[in-house]
Design an enzyme around this catalytic site. Structure first.
Site, PDB file in Angstrom:
ATOM      1  N   LYS A 124      49.369  39.965  51.514  1.00  0.00           N
ATOM      2  CA  LYS A 124      48.000  39.492  51.753  1.00  0.00           C
ATOM      3  C   LYS A 124      47.824  39.363  53.257  1.00  0.00           C
ATOM      4  O   LYS A 124      48.792  39.162  53.992  1.00  0.00           O
ATOM      5  CB  LYS A 124      47.793  38.115  51.109  1.00  0.00           C
ATOM      6  CG  LYS A 124      46.354  37.829  50.787  1.00  0.00           C
ATOM      7  CD  LYS A 124      45.971  38.490  49.483  1.00  0.00           C
ATOM      8  CE  LYS A 124      44.510  38.385  49.178  1.00  0.00           C
ATOM      9  NZ  LYS A 124      44.219  38.798  47.797  1.00  0.00           N
ATOM     10  N   ASP A 164      39.125  41.555  50.056  1.00  0.00           N
ATOM     11  CA  ASP A 164      39.210  40.259  49.381  1.00  0.00           C
ATOM     12  C   ASP A 164      37.946  39.512  49.826  1.00  0.00           C
ATOM     13  O   ASP A 164      36.973  40.166  50.240  1.00  0.00           O
ATOM     14  CB  ASP A 164      40.504  39.512  49.788  1.00  0.00           C
ATOM     15  CG  ASP A 164      40.787  38.309  48.903  1.00  0.00           C
ATOM     16  OD1 ASP A 164      41.270  38.490  47.784  1.00  0.00           O
ATOM     17  OD2 ASP A 164      40.505  37.166  49.322  1.00  0.00           O
ATOM     18  N   GLY A 236      29.986  31.917  42.289  1.00  0.00           N
ATOM     19  CA  GLY A 236      29.961  32.912  43.345  1.00  0.00           C
ATOM     20  C   GLY A 236      28.878  33.943  43.090  1.00  0.00           C
ATOM     21  O   GLY A 236      28.211  33.943  42.039  1.00  0.00           O
ATOM     22  N   PHE A 237      28.685  34.827  44.088  1.00  0.00           N
ATOM     23  CA  PHE A 237      27.758  35.949  43.889  1.00  0.00           C
ATOM     24  C   PHE A 237      28.263  37.190  44.634  1.00  0.00           C
ATOM     25  O   PHE A 237      27.516  38.117  44.910  1.00  0.00           O
ATOM     26  CB  PHE A 237      26.330  35.581  44.332  1.00  0.00           C
ATOM     27  CG  PHE A 237      26.189  35.239  45.793  1.00  0.00           C
ATOM     28  CD1 PHE A 237      26.021  36.235  46.749  1.00  0.00           C
ATOM     29  CD2 PHE A 237      26.235  33.921  46.222  1.00  0.00           C
ATOM     30  CE1 PHE A 237      25.906  35.916  48.097  1.00  0.00           C
ATOM     31  CE2 PHE A 237      26.115  33.595  47.564  1.00  0.00           C
ATOM     32  CZ  PHE A 237      25.950  34.600  48.506  1.00  0.00           C
ATOM     33  N   GLY A 238      29.563  37.197  44.952  1.00  0.00           N
ATOM     34  CA  GLY A 238      30.144  38.320  45.708  1.00  0.00           C
ATOM     35  C   GLY A 238      30.563  39.463  44.790  1.00  0.00           C
ATOM     36  O   GLY A 238      30.097  39.569  43.656  1.00  0.00           O
ATOM     37  N   ASN A 239      31.444  40.285  45.312  1.00  0.00           N
ATOM     38  CA  ASN A 239      31.876  41.487  44.601  1.00  0.00           C
ATOM     39  C   ASN A 239      32.429  41.193  43.200  1.00  0.00           C
ATOM     40  O   ASN A 239      32.102  41.890  42.232  1.00  0.00           O
ATOM     41  CB  ASN A 239      32.927  42.208  45.458  1.00  0.00           C
ATOM     42  CG  ASN A 239      33.666  43.262  44.690  1.00  0.00           C
ATOM     43  OD1 ASN A 239      34.776  43.052  44.207  1.00  0.00           O
ATOM     44  ND2 ASN A 239      33.042  44.420  44.525  1.00  0.00           N
ATOM     45  N   VAL A 240      33.264  40.173  43.094  1.00  0.00           N
ATOM     46  CA  VAL A 240      33.912  39.887  41.812  1.00  0.00           C
ATOM     47  C   VAL A 240      32.884  39.370  40.808  1.00  0.00           C
ATOM     48  O   VAL A 240      32.826  39.825  39.650  1.00  0.00           O
ATOM     49  CB  VAL A 240      35.072  38.889  42.019  1.00  0.00           C
ATOM     50  CG1 VAL A 240      35.673  38.475  40.691  1.00  0.00           C
ATOM     51  CG2 VAL A 240      36.138  39.497  42.928  1.00  0.00           C
ATOM     52  N   ALA A 241      32.037  38.426  41.254  1.00  0.00           N
ATOM     53  CA  ALA A 241      30.982  37.876  40.391  1.00  0.00           C
ATOM     54  C   ALA A 241      30.040  38.992  39.925  1.00  0.00           C
ATOM     55  O   ALA A 241      29.615  39.036  38.767  1.00  0.00           O
ATOM     56  CB  ALA A 241      30.201  36.800  41.146  1.00  0.00           C
ATOM     57  N   TRP A 242      29.740  39.901  40.836  1.00  0.00           N
ATOM     58  CA  TRP A 242      28.845  41.033  40.539  1.00  0.00           C
ATOM     59  C   TRP A 242      29.406  41.897  39.407  1.00  0.00           C
ATOM     60  O   TRP A 242      28.727  42.168  38.405  1.00  0.00           O
ATOM     61  CB  TRP A 242      28.643  41.832  41.837  1.00  0.00           C
ATOM     62  CG  TRP A 242      27.998  43.163  41.711  1.00  0.00           C
ATOM     63  CD1 TRP A 242      26.668  43.412  41.547  1.00  0.00           C
ATOM     64  CD2 TRP A 242      28.661  44.445  41.781  1.00  0.00           C
ATOM     65  NE1 TRP A 242      26.462  44.764  41.501  1.00  0.00           N
ATOM     66  CE2 TRP A 242      27.649  45.414  41.643  1.00  0.00           C
ATOM     67  CE3 TRP A 242      29.989  44.841  41.946  1.00  0.00           C
ATOM     68  CZ2 TRP A 242      27.953  46.792  41.672  1.00  0.00           C
ATOM     69  CZ3 TRP A 242      30.283  46.199  41.967  1.00  0.00           C
ATOM     70  CH2 TRP A 242      29.270  47.158  41.831  1.00  0.00           C
TER      71      TRP A 242
HETATM   72  O1  2IT Z   1      43.333  39.382  45.007  1.00  0.00           O
HETATM   73  C1  2IT Z   1      43.398  40.614  44.804  1.00  0.00           C
HETATM   74  O2  2IT Z   1      44.064  41.087  43.879  1.00  0.00           O
HETATM   75  C2  2IT Z   1      42.657  41.505  45.694  1.00  0.00           C
HETATM   76  N1  2IT Z   1      42.001  40.997  46.608  1.00  0.00           N
HETATM   77  C3  2IT Z   1      42.731  42.994  45.542  1.00  0.00           C
HETATM   78  C4  2IT Z   1      43.906  43.518  46.276  1.00  0.00           C
HETATM   79  C5  2IT Z   1      44.021  45.026  46.292  1.00  0.00           C
HETATM   80  O3  2IT Z   1      44.954  45.500  46.941  1.00  0.00           O
HETATM   81  O4  2IT Z   1      43.187  45.732  45.705  1.00  0.00           O
END
Ligand code: 2IT
Length: 447
Positions: A124, A164, A236-242
């Site tokens: 990370k 992320d 949230g409303f970002g990529n994951v929430a979307w």
């Molecule tokens: O928390 C995660 O698994 C991500 N941010 C995606 C990491 C990735 O390498 O696609």
């Protein structure tokens, strides 16, 4: 192994690293029984090795903002574990980023990546750069300055970063552009989450949210339930929430809440396609305000300042924002309002006492490292396509993502089924991930 002893030693070595210690504690508690059945792990001090990152790069990032002022940030890459494959994990740009946060995320990533069935180690990185209020030009200059330091540490068979919190397609574009310029040799697979014309995988943007809903479907199926017609609260409303909102809606659920740092939008009739599309505009604006949704759709999205998504009555809660975003009080409020399932989509989205409260009250609960693994899994599929120099169609990627989420669910069931027959998904995910990484480390010796 005595979890408490290892935790005390770790806390003494890394004082104040709260998130990191929290993540390690959760895993060690889950695996203690299994670990003690394997004296060969103890002899090789596998746990002591596994809880520390292989290495951490820390660097200064200087850049100039639109006003001509010099800005200083810190950048990091935590290469946590490469026992089963090259380092892999996202980059987080957020003002609260610290080594502790990135160590917790890298640690979690190691187990998550092991669960995906693909050969990826854990890493990370990121920066305390705050994207809120920044212009596109400032984002570009920061990404370029960040890559100027990072590029020596990464590569397709070495370490493959992705997005992320605070890092999406736009940022990956700027980072990749600078990387290719510095490397003077085109490495297609050095970042994932790329654009579709320069090596990206179709469905990678949607994959974390889609995968989370596929996992949720398996979990509900196992419990004899169905997602159709259920009310879902998303934070949230970002990529994951979307991505989660798209797939939940497609599967016939009603998304009744999204949220932001400023408050919650209650959407009694369920989120619609134009609203889901508007989430992308909100993310790109860097305003970090969910109230913008109710300004745009005042009839359907009812904004309340200072409240969380967990204040909206729902059947299923999907934390999709940030670590520790769901507290014990939130868990109590959810249950009081009729919630019976929580699938953690953010990394470590629930505080430990909230998880225990869910579990003691018979709420179906699954942890982030299982639920959200579809994102990094599809990054792994992007790496495979890059290595083959070709692009798969959406159906192929989606089918593989489906299979991977099903396999992760199976691993949780296999390692997490308790004597009374119920599945402890926290234990299941932690033990399955741990066993794979521990075995790989053991077979490769003390290095
Ligand atoms: O928390 C995660 O698994 C991500 N941010 C995606 C990491 C990735 O390498 O696609």
């Amino acid at each position: 192994m005595k979890t408490q002893v290892i935790m005390q030693q770790l806390a003494a070595k890394h004082p104040g690293e709260a998130e990191y210690l929290q993540a390690v504690q959760e895993v060690l508690e889950s695996i203690e029984d299994v670990y003690n059945q394997h004296p060969e792990f103890e002899a090789a001090k596998i746990v002591e090795q596994m809880v520390e990152p292989d290495r951490i790069f820390t660097f200064r990032v200087n850049w100039v903002n639109d006003a001509g002022e010099v800005c200083n940030n810190l950048g990091y890459r935590v290469q946590f574990n490469s026992a089963i494959g090259p380092y892999k994990g996202g980059l987080r740009f957020h003002r609260a980023v610290t080594p502790s946060m990135l160590k917790f995320l890298g640690f979690e990533q190691t187990f998550k990546n092991a669960l995906t069935t693909l050969p990826m180690g854990g890493a990370k990185g990121g920066s305390d750069f705050d994207p809120v209020g920044k212009s596109d030009a400032e984002i570009m200059r920061f990404c370029q300055a960040f890559m100027l330091e990072l590029w020596q540490c990464i590569g397709p068979d070495q370490d493959v970063p992705a997005g992320d919190v605070g890092v999406g397609g736009r940022e990956i574009g700027f980072l990749n552009g600078m990387y290719q310029k510095l490397a003077r040799r085109y490495h297609t697979g050095v970042l994932t989450g790329k654009g579709m014309t320069w090596g990206g995988s179709i469905l990678r943007p949607e994959a974390t949210g889609f995968g989370a809903l596929y996992f949720t479907q398996h979990l509900l199926h196992k419990a004899g339930k169905d997602i159709k017609g259920k009310k879902v609260a998303i934070s949230g409303f970002g990529n994951v929430a979307w991505g989660a909102a798209i797939k939940a809606t497609e599967l016939g659920a009603k998304v009744v809440a999204i949220s932001g740092p400023d408050g919650v939008c209650h959407i009694p009739e369920g989120i619609t396609k134009p609203m889901i599309d508007y989430m992308l505009v909100m993310r790109a604006s860097n305003r970090n305000r969910v109230q913008d949704m109710s300004d745009k759709f005042p009839e359907s999205a009812l904004f309340t300042a200072g409240k969380k998504a967990w204040s909206v009555p729902c059947d299923i809660a999907l934390p999709c924002a940030f670590q520790n975003e769901l507290s014990l009080d939130d868990a109590k409020e959810l249950i009081a309002n009729g919630c019976w399932c929580c699938c953690e989509v953010s990394n470590m989205g629930c505080q430990p006492d909230a998880i225990h409260h869910f579990q003691h009250n018979g709420i179906l609960f699954a942890p982030g490292k299982a639920v959200n693994a579809g994102g990094v899994a599809t990054s792994g599929l992007e790496m495979t396509q890059n290595a083959q120099h070709l692009n798969w169609k959406a159906e192929e990627v989606d089918q593989r993502l489906h299979q991977i989420m099903e396999s992760i669910h199976e691993q949780c069931v296999r390692f997490g089924t308790q004597p009374d027959g119920h599945v402890d998904y926290v234990k299941g995910a932690n033990i399955a991930g741990f066993m794979k990484v521990a075995q790989a480390m053991l077979e490769q010796g003390i290095v």
